[in-house]
Motif scaffolding. Structure first.
Motif, PDB file in Angstrom:
ATOM      1  N   GLN A   1      -9.366  10.297   3.378  1.00  0.00           N
ATOM      2  CA  GLN A   1      -9.478   9.675   2.062  1.00  0.00           C
ATOM      3  C   GLN A   1      -8.278  10.030   1.183  1.00  0.00           C
ATOM      4  O   GLN A   1      -7.846   9.227   0.345  1.00  0.00           O
ATOM      5  CB  GLN A   1     -10.772  10.100   1.381  1.00  0.00           C
ATOM      6  CG  GLN A   1     -12.036   9.619   2.057  1.00  0.00           C
ATOM      7  CD  GLN A   1     -12.143   8.107   2.057  1.00  0.00           C
ATOM      8  OE1 GLN A   1     -11.497   7.410   1.272  1.00  0.00           O
ATOM      9  NE2 GLN A   1     -12.958   7.575   2.958  1.00  0.00           N
ATOM     10  N   ARG A   2      -7.732  11.220   1.380  1.00  0.00           N
ATOM     11  CA  ARG A   2      -6.546  11.625   0.624  1.00  0.00           C
ATOM     12  C   ARG A   2      -5.356  10.728   0.986  1.00  0.00           C
ATOM     13  O   ARG A   2      -4.592  10.295   0.094  1.00  0.00           O
ATOM     14  CB  ARG A   2      -6.231  13.087   0.948  1.00  0.00           C
ATOM     15  CG  ARG A   2      -5.012  13.683   0.266  1.00  0.00           C
ATOM     16  CD  ARG A   2      -5.303  14.035  -1.165  1.00  0.00           C
ATOM     17  NE  ARG A   2      -4.848  12.972  -2.078  1.00  0.00           N
ATOM     18  CZ  ARG A   2      -5.063  12.988  -3.370  1.00  0.00           C
ATOM     19  NH1 ARG A   2      -5.742  13.976  -3.920  1.00  0.00           N
ATOM     20  NH2 ARG A   2      -4.605  12.015  -4.129  1.00  0.00           N
ATOM     21  N   LEU A   3      -5.199  10.440   2.277  1.00  0.00           N
ATOM     22  CA  LEU A   3      -4.122   9.544   2.717  1.00  0.00           C
ATOM     23  C   LEU A   3      -4.331   8.133   2.181  1.00  0.00           C
ATOM     24  O   LEU A   3      -3.375   7.468   1.743  1.00  0.00           O
ATOM     25  CB  LEU A   3      -4.055   9.523   4.244  1.00  0.00           C
ATOM     26  CG  LEU A   3      -3.553  10.801   4.926  1.00  0.00           C
ATOM     27  CD1 LEU A   3      -3.680  10.671   6.444  1.00  0.00           C
ATOM     28  CD2 LEU A   3      -2.114  11.095   4.525  1.00  0.00           C
ATOM     29  N   ALA A   4      -5.598   7.684   2.226  1.00  0.00           N
ATOM     30  CA  ALA A   4      -5.899   6.348   1.707  1.00  0.00           C
ATOM     31  C   ALA A   4      -5.607   6.274   0.208  1.00  0.00           C
ATOM     32  O   ALA A   4      -5.119   5.254  -0.300  1.00  0.00           O
ATOM     33  CB  ALA A   4      -7.358   6.009   1.978  1.00  0.00           C
ATOM     34  N   MET A   5      -5.893   7.357  -0.492  1.00  0.00           N
ATOM     35  CA  MET A   5      -5.616   7.413  -1.923  1.00  0.00           C
ATOM     36  C   MET A   5      -4.114   7.343  -2.183  1.00  0.00           C
ATOM     37  O   MET A   5      -3.650   6.616  -3.087  1.00  0.00           O
ATOM     38  CB  MET A   5      -6.194   8.705  -2.489  1.00  0.00           C
ATOM     39  CG  MET A   5      -5.895   8.942  -3.948  1.00  0.00           C
ATOM     40  SD  MET A   5      -6.746   7.751  -4.999  1.00  0.00           S
ATOM     41  CE  MET A   5      -6.077   8.245  -6.592  1.00  0.00           C
ATOM     42  N   ASP A   6      -3.343   8.069  -1.409  1.00  0.00           N
ATOM     43  CA  ASP A   6      -1.881   8.046  -1.565  1.00  0.00           C
ATOM     44  C   ASP A   6      -1.345   6.639  -1.334  1.00  0.00           C
ATOM     45  O   ASP A   6      -0.460   6.169  -2.076  1.00  0.00           O
ATOM     46  CB  ASP A   6      -1.229   9.026  -0.602  1.00  0.00           C
ATOM     47  CG  ASP A   6      -1.553  10.476  -0.949  1.00  0.00           C
ATOM     48  OD1 ASP A   6      -1.968  10.733  -2.104  1.00  0.00           O
ATOM     49  OD2 ASP A   6      -1.419  11.347  -0.066  1.00  0.00           O
ATOM     50  N   ASN A   7      -1.858   5.966  -0.291  1.00  0.00           N
ATOM     51  CA  ASN A   7      -1.411   4.601  -0.005  1.00  0.00           C
ATOM     52  C   ASN A   7      -1.795   3.646  -1.122  1.00  0.00           C
ATOM     53  O   ASN A   7      -1.012   2.761  -1.503  1.00  0.00           O
ATOM     54  CB  ASN A   7      -2.020   4.112   1.317  1.00  0.00           C
ATOM     55  CG  ASN A   7      -1.440   4.826   2.524  1.00  0.00           C
ATOM     56  OD1 ASN A   7      -0.309   5.326   2.472  1.00  0.00           O
ATOM     57  ND2 ASN A   7      -2.210   4.904   3.599  1.00  0.00           N
ATOM     58  N   ALA A   8      -3.014   3.824  -1.664  1.00  0.00           N
ATOM     59  CA  ALA A   8      -3.465   2.958  -2.757  1.00  0.00           C
ATOM     60  C   ALA A   8      -2.599   3.150  -3.994  1.00  0.00           C
ATOM     61  O   ALA A   8      -2.267   2.174  -4.701  1.00  0.00           O
ATOM     62  CB  ALA A   8      -4.926   3.248  -3.083  1.00  0.00           C
ATOM     63  N   GLU A   9      -2.207   4.403  -4.269  1.00  0.00           N
ATOM     64  CA  GLU A   9      -1.348   4.667  -5.419  1.00  0.00           C
ATOM     65  C   GLU A   9       0.025   4.026  -5.224  1.00  0.00           C
ATOM     66  O   GLU A   9       0.598   3.447  -6.167  1.00  0.00           O
ATOM     67  CB  GLU A   9      -1.210   6.176  -5.631  1.00  0.00           C
ATOM     68  CG  GLU A   9      -2.464   6.855  -6.174  1.00  0.00           C
ATOM     69  CD  GLU A   9      -2.300   8.340  -6.325  1.00  0.00           C
ATOM     70  OE1 GLU A   9      -2.989   8.930  -7.169  1.00  0.00           O
ATOM     71  OE2 GLU A   9      -1.476   8.931  -5.590  1.00  0.00           O
ATOM     72  N   THR A  10       0.553   4.150  -4.005  1.00  0.00           N
ATOM     73  CA  THR A  10       1.869   3.560  -3.721  1.00  0.00           C
ATOM     74  C   THR A  10       1.820   2.039  -3.841  1.00  0.00           C
ATOM     75  O   THR A  10       2.698   1.413  -4.461  1.00  0.00           O
ATOM     76  CB  THR A  10       2.327   3.956  -2.308  1.00  0.00           C
ATOM     77  OG1 THR A  10       2.414   5.377  -2.221  1.00  0.00           O
ATOM     78  CG2 THR A  10       3.694   3.350  -1.999  1.00  0.00           C
ATOM     79  N   ASN A  11       0.782   1.424  -3.248  1.00  0.00           N
ATOM     80  CA  ASN A  11       0.663  -0.045  -3.289  1.00  0.00           C
ATOM     81  C   ASN A  11       0.481  -0.540  -4.722  1.00  0.00           C
ATOM     82  O   ASN A  11       1.058  -1.557  -5.128  1.00  0.00           O
ATOM     83  CB  ASN A  11      -0.521  -0.496  -2.428  1.00  0.00           C
ATOM     84  CG  ASN A  11      -0.270  -0.281  -0.941  1.00  0.00           C
ATOM     85  OD1 ASN A  11       0.889  -0.237  -0.505  1.00  0.00           O
ATOM     86  ND2 ASN A  11      -1.343  -0.130  -0.179  1.00  0.00           N
ATOM     87  N   HIS A  12      -0.334   0.199  -5.479  1.00  0.00           N
ATOM     88  CA  HIS A  12      -0.565  -0.240  -6.861  1.00  0.00           C
ATOM     89  C   HIS A  12       0.715  -0.117  -7.690  1.00  0.00           C
ATOM     90  O   HIS A  12       0.973  -0.970  -8.569  1.00  0.00           O
ATOM     91  CB  HIS A  12      -1.674   0.586  -7.508  1.00  0.00           C
ATOM     92  CG  HIS A  12      -1.945   0.183  -8.922  1.00  0.00           C
ATOM     93  ND1 HIS A  12      -2.510  -1.035  -9.265  1.00  0.00           N
ATOM     94  CD2 HIS A  12      -1.702   0.847 -10.108  1.00  0.00           C
ATOM     95  CE1 HIS A  12      -2.616  -1.112 -10.578  1.00  0.00           C
ATOM     96  NE2 HIS A  12      -2.135   0.018 -11.111  1.00  0.00           N
ATOM     97  N   ALA A  13       1.512   0.914  -7.438  1.00  0.00           N
ATOM     98  CA  ALA A  13       2.772   1.064  -8.170  1.00  0.00           C
ATOM     99  C   ALA A  13       3.696  -0.123  -7.888  1.00  0.00           C
ATOM    100  O   ALA A  13       4.383  -0.627  -8.800  1.00  0.00           O
ATOM    101  CB  ALA A  13       3.445   2.378  -7.773  1.00  0.00           C
TER     102      ALA A  13
END
Length: 232
Positions: free
Chosen positions: A164-176
């Motif tokens: 979930q931590r990795l998924a969160m990092d990816n979501a933050e990157t995609n949203h940016a």
């Protein structure tokens, strides 16, 4: 040939059912070297948890009760004696009565009931020792199962949290990326909103995963009586 096969099967089956559990190995001895962390946790739980101390003390109580019952006959054993008063002070024997009495006498007394009751009491206390030992063995099996299950659950939730931590990092990157494109007019408001909502959902998910992971850690630490980081 069929008779031989049946005989072999009977021998193998009987040997399987004849196996006994070595309860001294259910929880490895403290001096065991190079053991896995999971086995170390089982050791610590057995040594530190108050419930396990109680079953050990029950065995000690049963052993003490047996010792007491074996010695109880001494408390009912009576020895008495007396001396002829005229032998102590011959001047008082004016009529020479001392010749009709023994100079001294002793007596022993022991309740006959103890001859029958004491062996039964000893037998009962031996049975209670066996029961206490069985309770210890059962507690060892239970401790091993509970600790290993709790530790396996901890490892699972730890990995879930990492994912979930990795998924969160990816979501933050995609949203940016989406946010920057939206600000430059290259992305629609709908896609920006969907990306923002996905990021918030990821935040909720990782918070829940972190909570479950930490709670699973607390369960293990409650069993072993110390923080996991301190186990070596």
């Amino acid at each position: 040939m069929r008779v031989i096969i049946i005989s072999v099967l009977l021998i193998v089956t009987s040997s399987v059912f004849a196996q006994t559990i070595d309860y001294n190995r259910i929880i490895l001895p403290e001096n065991s070297a190079d053991i896995e962390l999971s086995e170390k946790l089982v050791q610590l739980a057995w040594l530190n948890h108050p419930d396990n101390q109680s079953v050990k003390e029950n065995l000690r109580i049963s052993q003490i009760d047996l010792k007491l019952s074996k010695r109880r006959w001494l408390s009912n054993f009576r020895v008495s004696g007396n001396l002829n008063e005229f032998n102590i002070d011959e001047s008082r024997d004016l009529t020479n009565r001392s010749q009709f009495f023994p100079r001294y006498n002793f007596s022993l007394s022991f309740p006959l009931g103890d001859l029958f009751m004491n062996p039964l009491e000893n037998k009962q206390n031996k049975i209670l020792i066996d029961i206490s030992q069985n309770e210890i063995n059962a507690a060892k099996l239970l401790v091993r199962r509970n600790v290993l299950q709790a530790y396996n659950n901890f490892l699972l939730l730890e990995e879930v949290y990492k994912i979930q931590r990795l998924a969160m990092d990816n979501a933050e990157t995609n949203h940016a990326i989406v946010e920057e494109s939206f600000e430059q007019g290259e992305e629609t408001y709908e896609k920006y909103t969907a990306s923002f909502n996905n990021l918030n959902q990821r935040k909720i998910t990782i918070l829940q995963a972190e909570r479950d992971y930490k709670n699973a850690k607390l369960v293990v630490e409650e069993m072993i009586g110390m923080p996991l980081e301190n186990v070596n």
